[in-house]
Design an enzyme around this catalytic site. Structure first.
Site, mmCIF file in Angstrom:
data_model
loop_
_atom_site.group_PDB
_atom_site.id
_atom_site.type_symbol
_atom_site.label_atom_id
_atom_site.label_comp_id
_atom_site.label_asym_id
_atom_site.label_seq_id
_atom_site.Cartn_x
_atom_site.Cartn_y
_atom_site.Cartn_z
ATOM 1 N N CYS A 87 0.816 -1.229 0.000
ATOM 2 C CA CYS A 87 0.000 0.000 0.000
ATOM 3 C C CYS A 87 0.853 1.285 0.000
ATOM 4 O O CYS A 87 1.629 1.525 0.923
ATOM 5 C CB CYS A 87 -0.926 0.010 1.219
ATOM 6 S SG CYS A 87 -1.876 1.543 1.326
ATOM 7 N N VAL A 99 -6.244 0.736 5.252
ATOM 8 C CA VAL A 99 -4.955 1.021 5.887
ATOM 9 C C VAL A 99 -4.396 2.270 5.223
ATOM 10 O O VAL A 99 -4.760 2.566 4.080
ATOM 11 C CB VAL A 99 -3.973 -0.166 5.719
ATOM 12 C CG1 VAL A 99 -4.404 -1.344 6.536
ATOM 13 C CG2 VAL A 99 -3.795 -0.561 4.257
ATOM 14 N N LYS A 109 -10.242 -9.004 6.170
ATOM 15 C CA LYS A 109 -9.895 -8.033 7.216
ATOM 16 C C LYS A 109 -10.300 -8.552 8.596
ATOM 17 O O LYS A 109 -11.461 -8.931 8.789
ATOM 18 C CB LYS A 109 -10.608 -6.702 6.943
ATOM 19 C CG LYS A 109 -10.183 -6.062 5.640
ATOM 20 C CD LYS A 109 -11.030 -4.838 5.306
ATOM 21 C CE LYS A 109 -10.699 -4.328 3.919
ATOM 22 N NZ LYS A 109 -11.630 -3.326 3.408
ATOM 23 N N SER A 122 -3.861 8.627 5.843
ATOM 24 C CA SER A 122 -2.411 8.830 5.779
ATOM 25 C C SER A 122 -1.989 10.287 5.990
ATOM 26 O O SER A 122 -1.004 10.557 6.683
ATOM 27 C CB SER A 122 -1.855 8.304 4.446
ATOM 28 O OG SER A 122 -2.450 8.965 3.349
HETATM 29 N N1 GSH Z 1 -7.496 8.050 1.976
HETATM 30 C C1 GSH Z 1 -6.835 6.900 2.535
HETATM 31 C C2 GSH Z 1 -6.670 5.865 1.431
HETATM 32 C C3 GSH Z 1 -6.074 4.562 1.967
HETATM 33 C C4 GSH Z 1 -6.331 3.389 1.000
HETATM 34 O O1 GSH Z 1 -6.973 3.525 -0.044
HETATM 35 N N2 GSH Z 1 -5.827 2.212 1.394
HETATM 36 C C5 GSH Z 1 -6.114 1.007 0.616
HETATM 37 C C6 GSH Z 1 -4.861 0.153 0.429
HETATM 38 S S1 GSH Z 1 -3.601 0.989 -0.463
HETATM 39 C C7 GSH Z 1 -7.066 0.128 1.398
HETATM 40 O O2 GSH Z 1 -6.921 -0.033 2.585
HETATM 41 N N3 GSH Z 1 -8.028 -0.486 0.721
HETATM 42 C C8 GSH Z 1 -8.910 -1.447 1.333
HETATM 43 C C9 GSH Z 1 -10.310 -1.303 0.927
HETATM 44 O O3 GSH Z 1 -10.666 -0.273 0.309
HETATM 45 O O4 GSH Z 1 -11.085 -2.212 1.228
HETATM 46 C C10 GSH Z 1 -5.503 7.315 3.149
HETATM 47 O O5 GSH Z 1 -4.915 8.294 2.670
HETATM 48 O O6 GSH Z 1 -5.080 6.700 4.128
#
Ligand code: GSH
Length: 223
Positions: free
Chosen positions: A12, A52, A39, A65
């Site tokens: 990620c 995450v 999860k 993040s």
């Molecule tokens: N806006 C979030 C985006 C985080 C994100 O998209 N993480 C992805 C992995 S890279 C995730 O956890 N996806 C799981 C899902 O959507 O089920 C941030 O900046 O933390």
């Protein structure tokens, strides 16, 4: 001192932003990897969006993040990356938000199973790079010049992944004719925090994952 635990998925780029800053700051932290296709309940209890990264600070959890980056910056004993004046801070935050939008497009580019959507999104990403090139410091090597900034930490993971995407599909030409972005990318990829913030076999893992999702750019990835 508080204990820090970064809840992560190995490929990620949003997690990597936080890991980069932790590495830059030389802070001690643990990483807990989860499987996003399965999860765990404890994770869903601390991540309402199911995404995450989550940073656990002792028993308190922080998600998103960009928010994690700000928390780390505000609590470091090293030099802060965000400027002290409100206008300077607002400008960095605005570009970090802009970059977060590119990160979504970079994922489309990597995961789409057909060529046309990949070519279209590559064109959009190039347009964003051209916009960034107009706004990066003249002197380089970083966003604000000589000193590494929060904008640099925010974009490094995606420049890294798009560089790799181009090795899979060189005809994308994402950086072609935009030398300022290519030079910025080179400076960020050479920075130890960029390389130490990922699992060592990231490309192999990502290649397997994308290939199994029928990604067009990873269609010839050797599994
Ligand atoms: N806006 C979030 C985006 C985080 C994100 O998209 N993480 C992805 C992995 S890279 C995730 O956890 N996806 C799981 C899902 O959507 O089920 C941030 O900046 O933390």
């Amino acid at each position: 001192m508080s204990s820090l635990n970064l809840v992560s998925f190995d490929a990620c780029p949003f997690v990597q932003r936080a890991a980069i800053l932790l590495e830059e700051q030389g802070r001690e932290y643990d990483i807990t990897y989860i499987d996003l296709r399965n999860k765990p309940e404890w994770f869903l209890a601390i991540s309402p969006s199911g995404k995450v990264p989550v940073l656990k600070v002792d028993d308190t959890s922080i998600f998103e993040s960009a928010v994690i980056l700000e928390y780390l910056d505000e609590t470091t004993e090293q030099g802060r990356l965000l400027p002290s004046d409100p206008l300077g801070r607002a400008q960095q935050r605005m570009w970090i938000t802009y970059i977060s939008n590119i990160m979504g497009k970079a994922w489309q580019l990597q995961s789409s199973s057909e060529e046309e959507p990949v070519r279209n999104v590559a064109k959009e990403i190039r347009g964003h790079f051209e916009e960034l090139a107009k706004n990066i410091s003249e002197s380089g090597p970083y966003w604000s010049g000589e000193n590494y900034s929060m904008v640099d930490a925010s974009i490094a993971p995606i420049l890294q992944r798009l560089t790799w995407a181009e090795t899979l599909e060189p005809s994308l030409g994402l950086f072609e004719g935009i030398p300022k972005i290519a030079a910025w990318r080179d400076a960020l990829l050479a920075r130890p925090s960029t390389t130490s913030s990922i699992v060592p076999d990231l490309e192999q893992r990502s290649g397997h994952m994308l290939h199994s999702m029928n990604s067009w750019i990873a269609r010839n990835f050797a599994v």
